[in-house]
Design an enzyme around this catalytic site. Structure first.
Site, short mmCIF file in Angstrom:
data_model
loop_
_atom_site.label_atom_id
_atom_site.label_comp_id
_atom_site.label_asym_id
_atom_site.label_seq_id
_atom_site.Cartn_x
_atom_site.Cartn_y
_atom_site.Cartn_z
N SER A 144 -69.89 -5.80 22.84
CA SER A 144 -71.34 -5.90 22.97
C SER A 144 -72.02 -5.08 21.89
O SER A 144 -71.45 -4.10 21.38
CB SER A 144 -71.77 -5.38 24.34
N TYR A 157 -70.99 1.45 30.86
CA TYR A 157 -70.74 0.11 30.32
C TYR A 157 -70.62 0.15 28.79
O TYR A 157 -69.70 -0.44 28.21
CB TYR A 157 -71.87 -0.82 30.75
#
Length: 250
Positions: A144, A157
């Protein structure tokens, strides 16, 4: 005659019941691949994905389970190899996230779930698949933009996504002698069921990418296709950045 980029390739993909995983599975099936996929207790969406792949005339296998369960991973991989005759492409896409305004509010159980889902399970599944890969095979991991930019509400995360970048680079070095390429895709904000569940109707804003909108899952899926084909034959240990134009220096 159709010029299919993945004709008769066998693909194993996680998190394909919805979102980026589903878009990628369907794109690969349209390009001639047979699809085996894992979902985590998302039966209704998984059945829809399964039926759409079948409608394209491809073979499909669907497994419901936890990629942190080593026995489950091994059984799913062995059944896929038995049914399909092998695995050519592994796409590690499963993931979860739990936003928190402050590190002091992080729940231990949620932190462990995030790491188990996003990186530990990825490593365990890759370990199960790796012996079946061969020269010309490809592994593609979903990381990401937050691995590079950070995200104030997704501290744990973001840490897992940074770990995926390092895992990708390290495994690429190990796999090089076997002729197996290992790369990753690092999307910016994408409109998926996970981000909608996490942030509701809010814009998933990583300080607004230059294109000023979330990407669609179909727009991200094309990056996985590129990395799975010979068009990217000179790429391993690399990360593609379909993030709307944010410069991440990664």
């Amino acid at each position: 005659m159709e010029n299919l980029q993945l004709k008769d390739k066998n693909v194993f993909i996680t998190g394909a019941a919805s979102g980026i995983g589903k878009a990628t599975a369907l794109l690969f099936a349209r390009e001639g691949a047979h699809i085996s996929f894992i979902h985590y207790h998302d039966r209704e969406n998984a059945e829809t994905t399964e039926n759409e792949i079948k409608a394209l005339g491809r073979k499909v296998l669907c497994f419901d389970g936890d990629i942190n369960d080593v026995e489950f991973c091994e059984n799913a991989v062995e059944k896929t190899v038995s049914e399909f005759g092998g695995i050519d492409i592994l796409i590690n896409n499963a993931g979860t996230q739990f936003p928190s305004e402050s590190i002091t509010e992080l729940e231990e159980e949620e932190v462990r779930k995030t790491f188990n889902s996003n990186i530990i399970g990825m490593i365990l599944l890759t370990k199960a698949v790796f012996p079946y890969l061969k020269q010309g095979s490809s592994i593609i991991n979903t990381t990401s933009a937050v691995a590079y930019l950070g995200h104030e509400q997704l501290v744990d995360y973001s840490a897992t996504k940074g770990a995926i970048v390092s895992f990708t680079r390290s495994l690429a070095l190990q796999a090089k002698s076997k002729g197996i390429r290992v790369n990753a895709v690092a999307p910016g904000p994408v409109a998926t069921p996970l981000t909608e569940k996490t942030f509701g109707d809010e814009e998933e804003d990583y300080s607004k990418p230059p294109l000023e909108r979330n990407a669609s899952t179909d727009e991200i899926a094309t990056c996985f296709l590129f990395l799975a084909t010979d068009a990217s034959v000179q790429m391993t240990g690399q990360v593609l950045h379909p993030n709307g134009g944010s410069i991440v220096n990664g």
